[in-house]
Write a protein that holds these residues in place. Structure first.
Motif, PDB file in Angstrom:
ATOM      1  N   UNK A 179       0.828  -1.208   0.000  1.00  0.00           N
ATOM      2  CA  UNK A 179       0.000   0.000   0.000  1.00  0.00           C
ATOM      3  C   UNK A 179       0.861   1.257   0.000  1.00  0.00           C
ATOM      4  N   UNK A 180       0.686   2.142  -0.995  1.00  0.00           N
ATOM      5  CA  UNK A 180       1.417   3.419  -0.987  1.00  0.00           C
ATOM      6  C   UNK A 180       0.808   4.385   0.017  1.00  0.00           C
ATOM      7  N   UNK A 181       1.621   5.332   0.468  1.00  0.00           N
ATOM      8  CA  UNK A 181       1.178   6.352   1.407  1.00  0.00           C
ATOM      9  C   UNK A 181       1.236   7.700   0.702  1.00  0.00           C
ATOM     10  N   UNK A 182       0.077   8.257   0.404  1.00  0.00           N
ATOM     11  CA  UNK A 182      -0.024   9.553  -0.294  1.00  0.00           C
ATOM     12  C   UNK A 182       0.816   9.569  -1.563  1.00  0.00           C
ATOM     13  N   UNK A 183       0.482   8.684  -2.482  1.00  0.00           N
ATOM     14  CA  UNK A 183       1.237   8.586  -3.734  1.00  0.00           C
ATOM     15  C   UNK A 183       1.070   9.851  -4.577  1.00  0.00           C
ATOM     16  N   UNK A 184       2.192  10.356  -5.116  1.00  0.00           N
ATOM     17  CA  UNK A 184       2.175  11.513  -6.015  1.00  0.00           C
ATOM     18  C   UNK A 184       2.325  11.067  -7.463  1.00  0.00           C
ATOM     19  N   UNK A 185       3.241  10.158  -7.719  1.00  0.00           N
ATOM     20  CA  UNK A 185       3.425   9.548  -9.034  1.00  0.00           C
ATOM     21  C   UNK A 185       3.808   8.081  -8.853  1.00  0.00           C
ATOM     22  N   UNK A 186       3.132   7.143  -9.547  1.00  0.00           N
ATOM     23  CA  UNK A 186       1.941   7.354 -10.345  1.00  0.00           C
ATOM     24  C   UNK A 186       0.739   7.687  -9.461  1.00  0.00           C
ATOM     25  N   UNK A 187       0.057   8.762  -9.803  1.00  0.00           N
ATOM     26  CA  UNK A 187      -0.963   9.331  -8.932  1.00  0.00           C
ATOM     27  C   UNK A 187      -2.119   8.369  -8.678  1.00  0.00           C
ATOM     28  N   UNK A 188      -2.476   7.570  -9.664  1.00  0.00           N
ATOM     29  CA  UNK A 188      -3.643   6.705  -9.527  1.00  0.00           C
ATOM     30  C   UNK A 188      -3.293   5.306  -9.017  1.00  0.00           C
ATOM     31  N   UNK A 189      -2.028   5.057  -8.725  1.00  0.00           N
ATOM     32  CA  UNK A 189      -1.661   3.720  -8.249  1.00  0.00           C
ATOM     33  C   UNK A 189      -2.097   3.553  -6.805  1.00  0.00           C
ATOM     34  N   UNK A 190      -2.823   2.482  -6.529  1.00  0.00           N
ATOM     35  CA  UNK A 190      -3.383   2.252  -5.197  1.00  0.00           C
ATOM     36  C   UNK A 190      -2.754   1.045  -4.506  1.00  0.00           C
ATOM     37  N   UNK A 191      -1.688   0.504  -5.099  1.00  0.00           N
ATOM     38  CA  UNK A 191      -1.012  -0.612  -4.451  1.00  0.00           C
ATOM     39  C   UNK A 191      -1.359  -1.939  -5.096  1.00  0.00           C
TER      40      UNK A 191
END
Length: 258
Positions: A179-191
């Motif tokens: 799980x990413x934490x506040x992803x900026x790029x890639x913005x739509x990646x949710x893990x």
């Protein structure tokens, strides 16, 4: 739970006054065994106290029964001072495997830790962290720009992972949450959802310019370069829950909360 009729109980309490007072009352009633000779550990406090107790019994086949004197208490049972032995005798056991993390920092020092909930990478400064992600020896994401990223177990998926909008995993799912934490790029990646036997590697890009810490439950390692994470299938931990309140049921209920 298969415990002796009069089990040797080791009590552990958080710093909360109410938890410490309850521990003193319980020890006066049931005795307080040394951890080395205990049949069961009773942890009083919140979920952090449960994690501390589980780390204390690593390498020992001793179950932990938690009593909630904290705030959330997701991993804890309701207070049961007058009939504790009855609760222990009828408790349901949940066994889990922690995560094993090993890595290197910018000075070349290595570190090792076990995590029951999650292993997370977190940026140390205002600079966004940049991290390369590999799974099972293959690069899956060449660069993630984010506040951080974590790998969570099913037992830990309702904690920090859920707060970061990661999936809640059924206890028997044999899966891990990436799980990413506040992803900026890639913005739509949710893990991603990974098999429980996946081997994950995080490499920090520009580690001196964009320093990153690795946190395994409550252990923090600063200025890391890389960390490898996998399930510690040779380590098993046991938690005890009152009848009808097993961890798997709680995780299921959590998925239907508004």
């Amino acid at each position: 739970m298969d415990l002796p009729e009069n089990p040797a109980i080791a009590f552990m309490a958080s710093q909360r006054p109410e938890a410490r007072a309850a521990a003193e009352r319980l020890a006066a009633t049931y005795g307080n065994a040394d951890l080395s000779s205990a049949d069961v550990v009773v942890a009083l406090g919140g979920d952090g106290m449960m994690l501390e107790a589980l780390h204390a019994v690593l390498g020992r086949d001793i179950p932990v029964y938690g009593i909630n004197y904290g705030s959330v208490g997701f991993l804890m049972n309701n207070p049961a001072e007058n009939d504790l032995l009855d609760h222990l005798s009828r408790a349901e056991k949940t066994s889990i495997h922690p995560l094993r993390a090993s890595g290197t920092d910018i000075s070349g020092e290595t570190f090792f830790a076990l995590a029951i909930n999650e292993v997370s990478l977190l940026r140390e400064t205002r600079q966004t962290a940049k991290i390369r992600i590999s799974v099972d020896g293959r690069i899956r994401l060449d660069q993630l720009a984010a506040d951080g990223i974590m790998v969570a177990t099913p037992a830990g998926s309702t904690a920090y992972n859920a707060s970061a909008h990661g999936p809640i995993l059924p206890l028997g799912s044999r899966a891990l949450a990436l799980t990413p934490i506040s992803a900026f790029r890639p913005r739509r990646w949710r893990g991603a959802l990974l098999s429980h036997d996946s081997k994950v590697r995080f490499e920090v890009l520009e580690p001196e310019k964009r320093p990153v810490s690795a946190v395994a439950d409550n252990q923090e390692f600063r200025d890391i370069v890389s960390v490898d994470i996998e399930e510690a299938d040779d380590v098993r931990l046991h938690m005890l829950f009152d009848e009808g309140r097993a961890l798997g049921e709680r995780i299921l209920i959590e998925q239907f909360q508004a």
